[in-house]
Structure formats: C-alpha cells, structure tokens
Design a protein around this motif. Sequence first.
Motif, PDB file in Angstrom:
ATOM      1  N   SER A   1       0.657  -1.359   0.297  1.00 60.32           N
ATOM      2  CA  SER A   1      -0.016  -0.215  -0.240  1.00 60.32           C
ATOM      3  C   SER A   1       0.780   1.517  -0.245  1.00 60.32           C
ATOM      4  O   SER A   1       0.256   2.004  -0.378  1.00 60.32           O
ATOM      5  CB  SER A   1      -0.823   0.116   0.866  1.00 60.32           C
ATOM      6  OG  SER A   1      -0.386  -0.127   2.339  1.00 60.32           O
TER       7      SER A   1
ATOM      8  N   ALA B   1       1.905   2.864   2.669  1.00 54.80           N
ATOM      9  CA  ALA B   1       1.272   3.991   3.702  1.00 54.80           C
ATOM     10  C   ALA B   1       1.615   5.354   3.823  1.00 54.80           C
ATOM     11  O   ALA B   1       1.117   6.700   3.740  1.00 54.80           O
ATOM     12  CB  ALA B   1       0.200   3.358   4.515  1.00 54.80           C
TER      13      ALA B   1
ATOM     14  N   ASP C   1       1.648  -0.493   6.933  1.00 52.92           N
ATOM     15  CA  ASP C   1       2.023  -1.632   5.525  1.00 52.92           C
ATOM     16  C   ASP C   1       0.892  -2.732   5.570  1.00 52.92           C
ATOM     17  O   ASP C   1       0.374  -4.016   5.030  1.00 52.92           O
ATOM     18  CB  ASP C   1       3.216  -1.789   3.978  1.00 52.92           C
ATOM     19  CG  ASP C   1       3.020  -0.862   3.541  1.00 52.92           C
ATOM     20  OD1 ASP C   1       2.095   0.967   4.235  1.00 52.92           O
ATOM     21  OD2 ASP C   1       4.086  -0.458   2.550  1.00 52.92           O
TER      22      ASP C   1
ATOM     23  N   MET D   1      -2.006  -2.745   6.613  1.00 53.09           N
ATOM     24  CA  MET D   1      -3.253  -2.500   5.663  1.00 53.09           C
ATOM     25  C   MET D   1      -2.898  -3.823   5.331  1.00 53.09           C
ATOM     26  O   MET D   1      -4.782  -3.946   4.623  1.00 53.09           O
ATOM     27  CB  MET D   1      -2.604  -1.669   5.242  1.00 53.09           C
ATOM     28  CG  MET D   1      -2.465  -0.004   5.179  1.00 53.09           C
ATOM     29  SD  MET D   1      -4.167   0.749   5.411  1.00 53.09           S
ATOM     30  CE  MET D   1      -3.412   1.719   3.096  1.00 53.09           C
TER      31      MET D   1
ATOM     32  N   ASN E   1      -7.285  -2.834   3.646  1.00 54.01           N
ATOM     33  CA  ASN E   1      -6.789  -1.451   3.554  1.00 54.01           C
ATOM     34  C   ASN E   1      -7.836  -0.217   4.643  1.00 54.01           C
ATOM     35  O   ASN E   1      -7.949   1.164   3.698  1.00 54.01           O
ATOM     36  CB  ASN E   1      -6.880  -1.112   1.875  1.00 54.01           C
ATOM     37  CG  ASN E   1      -6.050  -1.300   1.443  1.00 54.01           C
ATOM     38  OD1 ASN E   1      -4.709  -2.073   2.046  1.00 54.01           O
ATOM     39  ND2 ASN E   1      -5.441  -1.113   0.211  1.00 54.01           N
ATOM     40  N   ASN E   2      -8.508  -1.188   4.849  1.00 50.58           N
ATOM     41  CA  ASN E   2      -9.546  -0.765   6.055  1.00 50.58           C
ATOM     42  C   ASN E   2      -9.166  -0.306   7.265  1.00 50.58           C
ATOM     43  O   ASN E   2      -9.063  -0.789   8.455  1.00 50.58           O
ATOM     44  CB  ASN E   2     -10.577  -0.916   6.367  1.00 50.58           C
ATOM     45  CG  ASN E   2     -12.074  -1.478   5.023  1.00 50.58           C
ATOM     46  OD1 ASN E   2     -11.621  -0.906   4.052  1.00 50.58           O
ATOM     47  ND2 ASN E   2     -12.047  -2.521   4.734  1.00 50.58           N
TER      48      ASN E   2
ATOM     49  N   TRP F   1       0.846  10.129   4.489  1.00 46.04           N
ATOM     50  CA  TRP F   1       0.475   8.925   5.032  1.00 46.04           C
ATOM     51  C   TRP F   1      -0.739   9.393   3.923  1.00 46.04           C
ATOM     52  O   TRP F   1      -1.108   9.634   3.283  1.00 46.04           O
ATOM     53  CB  TRP F   1      -0.316   9.226   5.809  1.00 46.04           C
ATOM     54  CG  TRP F   1       0.535   9.653   7.205  1.00 46.04           C
ATOM     55  CD1 TRP F   1       0.838  10.857   7.877  1.00 46.04           C
ATOM     56  CD2 TRP F   1       1.257   8.003   7.788  1.00 46.04           C
ATOM     57  NE1 TRP F   1       1.908   9.965   8.919  1.00 46.04           N
ATOM     58  CE2 TRP F   1       2.321   8.549   9.179  1.00 46.04           C
ATOM     59  CE3 TRP F   1       0.786   6.840   7.945  1.00 46.04           C
ATOM     60  CZ2 TRP F   1       3.216   8.323   9.864  1.00 46.04           C
ATOM     61  CZ3 TRP F   1       1.878   6.365   8.574  1.00 46.04           C
ATOM     62  CH2 TRP F   1       2.856   6.725   9.170  1.00 46.04           C
ATOM     63  N   GLN F   2      -0.422   7.494   3.358  1.00 48.35           N
ATOM     64  CA  GLN F   2      -1.668   7.562   2.406  1.00 48.35           C
ATOM     65  C   GLN F   2      -3.081   6.281   3.108  1.00 48.35           C
ATOM     66  O   GLN F   2      -3.098   5.379   2.533  1.00 48.35           O
ATOM     67  CB  GLN F   2      -0.954   6.689   1.497  1.00 48.35           C
ATOM     68  CG  GLN F   2       0.180   7.614   0.743  1.00 48.35           C
ATOM     69  CD  GLN F   2       0.026   8.546  -0.185  1.00 48.35           C
ATOM     70  OE1 GLN F   2      -1.280   8.998  -0.725  1.00 48.35           O
ATOM     71  NE2 GLN F   2       0.544   9.569   0.233  1.00 48.35           N
ATOM     72  N   LEU F   3      -3.388   6.988   4.570  1.00 48.34           N
ATOM     73  CA  LEU F   3      -4.675   6.488   4.561  1.00 48.34           C
ATOM     74  C   LEU F   3      -5.440   7.405   5.695  1.00 48.34           C
ATOM     75  O   LEU F   3      -4.596   8.451   5.788  1.00 48.34           O
ATOM     76  CB  LEU F   3      -4.238   5.310   5.269  1.00 48.34           C
ATOM     77  CG  LEU F   3      -3.426   5.571   6.651  1.00 48.34           C
ATOM     78  CD1 LEU F   3      -3.378   4.045   7.816  1.00 48.34           C
ATOM     79  CD2 LEU F   3      -2.021   6.070   6.365  1.00 48.34           C
TER      80      LEU F   3
ATOM     81  N   TRP G   1      -5.613   9.409   8.518  1.00 50.22           N
ATOM     82  CA  TRP G   1      -4.292   9.552   9.333  1.00 50.22           C
ATOM     83  C   TRP G   1      -5.135  11.110  10.313  1.00 50.22           C
ATOM     84  O   TRP G   1      -5.832  12.195   9.805  1.00 50.22           O
ATOM     85  CB  TRP G   1      -2.772   9.822   8.731  1.00 50.22           C
ATOM     86  CG  TRP G   1      -2.093   9.936   9.551  1.00 50.22           C
ATOM     87  CD1 TRP G   1      -1.295   9.085   9.892  1.00 50.22           C
ATOM     88  CD2 TRP G   1      -1.701  10.900  10.378  1.00 50.22           C
ATOM     89  NE1 TRP G   1      -0.353   9.864  11.005  1.00 50.22           N
ATOM     90  CE2 TRP G   1      -0.319  10.900  10.932  1.00 50.22           C
ATOM     91  CE3 TRP G   1      -2.438  12.491  10.119  1.00 50.22           C
ATOM     92  CZ2 TRP G   1       0.543  11.652  11.514  1.00 50.22           C
ATOM     93  CZ3 TRP G   1      -0.960  13.097  10.747  1.00 50.22           C
ATOM     94  CH2 TRP G   1       0.035  13.584  11.601  1.00 50.22           C
TER      95      TRP G   1
END
Length: 346
Positions: A46, A48, A70, A73, A78-79, A101-103, A105
């Motif tokens: 991911s 993340a 990761d 994730m 990825n939830n 950050w790719q989630l 946050w």
Amino acid sequence: MTNPVATLAPEDAVQKLKYYQKGTFTVGNRLVAEAERSVQASRDRSNALTCGHRACQGCGEALGARYAIDAAMRATNNNLIAVNATGCLEVFTTPYPETSWQLPWLHSLFGNAAAVATGVAAAMRVKKRSDVRVIAQGGDGGTTDIGFQCLSGMFERNDDVLYICYDNEGYMNTGVQRSSATPPTARTATTPAVGPEPGNVFGTGKSVPRIAVAHQIPYVATATVADLHDLERKVIKAMSIHGARYIQIDVPCPLGWGAASQDTIRLARLAVECGLYPIFEAEHGKVTQVRKIRRQVPVEDYLKLQRRFAHLFRGDREDPRVARLQAICDANIAEYGLVNAAADEE
C-alpha cells in the motif's frame, strides 16, 4: 539456447535460498517463495507512508512505521485508520500543508493518542463499520511517559485498538531529552555525561511491554527493525485479534544516539543479540513465544557504536557500569530463556 528456468512452472522457478545467502532479516527478497517474502517485497503493497517525508538519514522510526502500517493495511484490506501522537513521526511526515500518509490519519496531542483512537474505534462501532480497524502510534515519550495514563485506560477497557510504540529511547523531536525508555548511563540533554556517574541513572524508567502483559490484554509483542519479517508477522497477527493490543518496536535514532546512519539495522540487531532488548509475544498475560538469540554478543559491542555511551569507555579503564548493563542483559536472557543450551543452526 533456451533458459531452462524460464520453462518451469512459476512455483518451481523460485530459487531456494538459505539465510546466509540472503544475509539479512530485513528485506523481502523476491527470489524466495511468496510466503517467505515481506509485505514490502510485494508490488501491491500500500505504501501507506510514502516518499516526501523529512526523516533523518537512517531513521529507524520511518522504517518501522512503513513496515508496520503496510502490514496492517494488508491485514485489514486497506480499511485502516491511524491516530498519531505528537512526536518525530508526526513532525517529519506532515510538514504543513503536506503529508506522506496514504490512509485516513489523525494527529493527536502528545499524550492522548490512545484515548483518541478509542474514540475512533467507538465511532466505527456505532456506525457498524466492523471492517474498519484502528491503530494508535507514538514514540516512547508519548507512550511511556506523557501518554501512559491514557494507554493504561485503553488496556483496562480492552478497547479494540492496536497501539504501536516506536521506541527510540528518548524525546528526539524536542532535543534528545531522557524518557522513561532511556537506558541507564545514556547521555541525553537532560542526563549529561558529567559528574561521578555521568548519563542516565540506574533504577529509573519502566518497561511498558511488561506492564501491558500485566494488564492481561489479548496481545503484547516486542519487535525490531532488524527483523522486519517478524515485525510484519506480529502486526498481521495483532490485526487478526480484537481488543487492546500493544506492540513496541526498537527503532534506533542515529541523531539522538550519536550513531552512523548506516548502522541503524546493525544496532537494532546487536540490542537483541546482547539481550538488552528481548523480543517476545504474550497473550492474555502469558508469554507465548520468544525470539532466541542467534549469536550472543557482549553489551559493549552495542554500546561502543553510540556516542551517547562514549563516556563509558574513556581512558584506559572501562567504566564498572558496563558490567551492570551486562547484568541487565543477563537477567533478560534468563527471564525469557533467550539462549538455548546448544545454539540453533540455520
């Protein structure tokens, strides 16, 4: 001339490698079987924590966070929502108005990440989003000191949160001050290398992993960036469990420890191999698994690579407190059974 490997089925084309051929616990070598690779070795990871952050060269915390998040994730499809205490990880990943950050946050205060994460988990429960899981994360300052009350409350309520502590053994973000995870004799801004017993004194601090075990929560583990496969496995296992969970990861800090940036993994490995940082898992108050020491080393091998311990080795005489640190290592080895009578062969 045809390549014989190219004609084999994919599962037969995998080259079998031994530990000594890979030479490290830290990478996901794509030559090994799929099940043996780390999450980071997968093309569908991911990421993340992605590029653009401002971590120092050789930062153990950035490495540990990327692998841990990761892995979480992947375990949650990825939830995942992350709550981040104030500290190095928050500062170097989110310089306003940017983020790495790719989630989802959230930034909390220094001391209330566990409480905020508890609130997020409660909101997901009310919304009937049982598929969405919650992680809280912070450094040792925001975990073992400022956030300890909120963390203990989270444990007692058995809230459905995984708390990850990235343990770099000091308040690195604010100037390398001592925390309750700082080892004895270490030089920090608040425990200078002066006086008859320079550095941090013996008999202070606390072991939050042991305290977490005493709370008898569903899962507690320690991990290290020197063995990222083990780190990922523990995070994935933690995300398969509901209730309060705690993982503490040893993440060397080159700047705060006065170490070479290329020695981060080496230091993390030596901390385990000398017995100063025991790696174990516990469930419901009972230790269930330990990582055996592969090649035991004296604690001075670990200390001498760090300027925060340089005062222990001045002059011709070794500081007698090195022997006291070795005694701590020996006690950990005895308590957790970290050394086999006959060394394991791999």
